[in-house]
Design an enzyme around this catalytic site. Structure first.
Site, PDB file in Angstrom:
ATOM      1  N   ASP A 123      42.119  48.776  33.302  1.00 25.67           N
ATOM      2  CA  ASP A 123      40.853  48.565  34.005  1.00 25.67           C
ATOM      3  C   ASP A 123      39.628  48.954  33.188  1.00 25.67           C
ATOM      4  OD1 ASP A 123      41.581  47.453  36.552  1.00 25.67           O
ATOM      5  OD2 ASP A 123      42.524  49.370  37.013  1.00 25.67           O
ATOM      6  N   ASP A 181      44.104  40.934  38.893  1.00 25.99           N
ATOM      7  CA  ASP A 181      42.864  41.666  38.620  1.00 25.99           C
ATOM      8  C   ASP A 181      42.560  41.770  37.128  1.00 25.99           C
ATOM      9  OD1 ASP A 181      44.535  42.464  40.822  1.00 25.99           O
ATOM     10  OD2 ASP A 181      43.143  44.067  41.326  1.00 25.99           O
ATOM     11  N   THR A 241      53.569  40.731  45.614  1.00 28.65           N
ATOM     12  CA  THR A 241      52.278  41.311  45.950  1.00 28.65           C
ATOM     13  C   THR A 241      52.404  42.828  46.021  1.00 28.65           C
ATOM     14  OG1 THR A 241      50.355  41.122  47.409  1.00 28.65           O
ATOM     15  CG2 THR A 241      52.507  41.350  48.475  1.00 28.65           C
ATOM     16  N   ARG A 253      41.048  39.134  47.757  1.00 29.35           N
ATOM     17  CA  ARG A 253      40.350  39.633  46.573  1.00 29.35           C
ATOM     18  C   ARG A 253      41.030  39.161  45.293  1.00 29.35           C
ATOM     19  NH1 ARG A 253      40.212  44.689  47.626  1.00 29.35           N
ATOM     20  NH2 ARG A 253      41.320  45.670  45.904  1.00 29.35           N
ATOM     21  N   TRP A 257      39.210  37.488  42.153  1.00 29.22           N
ATOM     22  CA  TRP A 257      39.308  37.921  40.751  1.00 29.22           C
ATOM     23  C   TRP A 257      39.631  36.743  39.839  1.00 29.22           C
ATOM     24  CZ3 TRP A 257      36.789  41.977  41.060  1.00 29.22           C
ATOM     25  CH2 TRP A 257      37.148  43.164  41.683  1.00 29.22           C
TER      26      TRP A 257
END
Length: 411
Positions: A123, A181, A241, A253, A257
């Protein structure tokens, strides 16, 4: 004569120039009423975000707020959302020029800087590019550049040539987990390519994106949240998931992304396959029968209790921001749909239903986001990334007024 060095040099020059390929080609008529709302929102945002300075302890970052108890939940700098608070401060400062916001952002950047060496998270794009990248865009400094380069180096260590992807979550040795993400962290690698001329960052980003198209996406252009690869062979072991309703569902979301990430991929490479991917994802979202009329999605497009399922303002804000860039690249008819949808989302998020009244909500701008519904955490609460992409989307809308493409981008 050995032509390889010349060819590599030529490719590098092309790569560095590639962002110019994805040029804005559409013009839009902005709504004066919405511009006025955005200007008021920015002023309100400045007042809201100054509330945090008096609430946070010296080493804390805001995470969420629970209105029922009045509790502000915080994190340390290693939490994946740590870059959003300073990034939002800086983006609001650009609009309001309130020096208190810049001072608070500078304080937070000092706390965040050590994460440039963090090789245990994927991240770093969220954490470092949304913060130091924003700071460097506003006022380029050698210190910011150094932090960003070290962050890109740290992120690159998580790339596995066998799977062709960047590892998302550390796990047992037989698993190699990659989440959708991760598309959002590739922008940092493109910045590093342009800053250094090192083509390896570019190749990692493109390889990861290509394998994401191949292994994360279904025929209807919805995305799995998690793909588990075999780290030794690169084979896909599971498509599942973590934060969505089910392995087969479309976590809202996650779809956002992907939309944002592949729009960035087209901007940075000029490769039409990424524009096609972004358009396909947009089509899945906007034509989904479970997308509400106000365009604020439920937390999962396949949540079992629609229409009573919680909405996710964070997904809506990300979608709006992505569409306001994608509309500048898409064909005219699609572009107008994207622009109109983003404007509709901004209007809805600016309404009392979603936007906090001044002095409330612990300092956050938006209400009603969903973090991790299956885990029962951060459900129907404000979130830092919802605020970040809401502010970014409003800035992008304003930038279209003068077709200021550099203001649309975050590099």
């Amino acid at each position: 004569m050995n032509l390889k060095p010349l060819i590599c040099a030529a490719l590098l020059l092309i790569t560095i120039a590639l962002p110019g390929i994805a040029q804005q080609k559409n013009k839009f008529k902005l709504q004066p009423a919405l511009l006025a709302i955005i200007n008021k929102n920015m002023a309100d945002a400045g007042a809201q975000y100054k509330m945090f300075a008096g609430e946070l302890k010296a080493d804390e970052f805001p995470k969420t707020f629970y209105p029922a108890t009045g509790k502000l939940e915080t994190s340390n700098s290693g939490w994946w959302c740590s870059g959003f608070y300073p990034g939002t401060l800086l983006n609001i400062y650009q609009e309001t020029r309130d020096k208190a916001l810049m001072q608070e952002a500078a304080r937070m950047l000092k706390l965040l800087a050590k994460e440039q060496y963090n090789t245990h998270t994927h991240d770093l794009g969220f954490m470092m590019y949304c913060s130091f990248g924003t700071a460097n865009r506003l006022a380029p400094l050698a210190a910011y550049r150094a932090v960003l380069l070290n962050s890109a180096k740290s992120l690159a260590t998580r790339f596995n040539p066998t799977t062709g992807t960047i590892r998302s979550w550390d796990s047992k040795p037989s698993d190699y987990l990659v989440i959708i993400d991760n598309m959002m962290n590739l922008e940092l690698l493109f910045w590093a390519t342009k800053a250094t001329g090192d083509f390896s960052y570019y190749k990692i980003a493109v390889t990861h994106a290509d394998n994401t198209i191949k292994n994360h996406y279904r025929p209807d252009h919805s995305s799995y949240h998690v793909v588990n690869y075999n780290p030794e062979t690169g084979a896909v072991q599971q498509q599942k998931t973590a934060q969505g309703f089910a392995d087969s569902s479309a976590w809202a979301r996650g779809q956002a992304w992907g939309l944002y990430g592949f729009t960035v991929m087209y901007r940075e490479t000029g490769d039409k396959k990424y524009l096609n991917q972004a358009n396909n994802i947009a089509g899945f979202i906007l034509n989904n029968p479970n997308l509400p009329a106000d365009k604020i999605p439920y937390w999962d497009f396949n949540a079992p209790n629609i229409p009573d399922a919680p909405r996710d303002a964070s997904a809506a804000a990300i979608i709006a921001s992505a569409l306001l860039e994608l509309c500048t690249y898409a064909d005219k008819a699609q572009a107008q749909t994207y622009f109109n949808t983003a404007a509709s989302i901004l209007k809805t998020l600016s309404s009392p239903q979603y936007k906090s009244a001044p002095g409330t909500n612990g300092g956050f701008l938006l209400k009603h986001s969903v973090g991790h519904f299956p885990a029962g955490t951060e459900v129907d609460v404000p979130l830092t990334y919802a605020d970040y992409y809401f502010v970014e989307a409003m800035k992008r809308y304003k930038a279209l007024q003068a077709n200021k493409e550099p203001a649309i981008k975050n590099n």
